[in-house]
Design an enzyme around this catalytic site. Sequence first.
Site, short mmCIF file in Angstrom:
data_model
loop_
_atom_site.label_atom_id
_atom_site.label_comp_id
_atom_site.label_asym_id
_atom_site.label_seq_id
_atom_site.Cartn_x
_atom_site.Cartn_y
_atom_site.Cartn_z
N ASP A 101 -11.58 -28.81 3.19
CA ASP A 101 -11.64 -29.26 1.79
C ASP A 101 -12.74 -30.31 1.64
OD1 ASP A 101 -9.41 -27.70 1.36
OD2 ASP A 101 -8.00 -29.37 1.57
N ILE A 102 -13.15 -30.51 0.40
CA ILE A 102 -14.25 -31.45 0.16
C ILE A 102 -13.92 -32.86 0.66
CG2 ILE A 102 -13.52 -31.91 -2.24
CD1 ILE A 102 -16.58 -32.09 -2.90
#
Length: 230
Positions: A101-102
Amino acid sequence: MRLDQFIANSSGLSRKEAKHAIAGGRVRVGNDVCKGASTKVAPDASVCLDDQPLSLPGERYLMLHKPAGVVSATRDSDHPTALDLLPSALVRNLHVAGRLDIDTTGLLLLSTDGQWSHRITSPRVDCPKTYRVTLAEPLTDQAARNLESGVELRQDPTPTRPAGVHRVADRVIELTLSEGRYHQVKRMLAAVGNHVEALHRERIGNIRLDPTLAPGAWRPLSRQEIDSVW
Ligand code: URA
């Protein structure tokens, strides 16, 4: 092959620039600085330029210490991508083997070799991934047991596979998973009534994030790391 040829072929420097780099003491072969451009090296020799290991072209295999704020996708219109952190000479045909995920940091593997990446991402291959998870609340014993035996995620009828839980500190655990569903760690902790405040991937299979890599830094994988996936 000559050392200047090895450097030129593996770094994108011209032969002349490679000779300058060698004469300037920026090149090591094994543990020793080598200043002889005509020194003969084997194709799989351990050669570093400015302390970065080099390897000859062919398939490429890299590890990146992904910082927060960077997306694992190879293209994104709003955020910097993992490929933006690599030299442009290296990025052609690279893909990410197992996205993060970012806001997740840590070990990201990139390769041009689709079969190799498949071994890392396929649910049919047992390739454990270890995450250091910082939690909003200390993990209860019951929650740890549930994670270890498998939990049901929202909108997913199949319970998670048994996971490894190791307590590191009051609100920090290491969680080892042998599957990779969408937002799996965050959803597993939500399923036991907790919340992930920070997430960092430490290990994929036998490949550990190199502790000398600062966030945003990368290096080629060693032959041993590459072969450990097969
Ligand atoms: N699980 C998550 O929830 N996020 C990640 O980035 C990786 C695993």
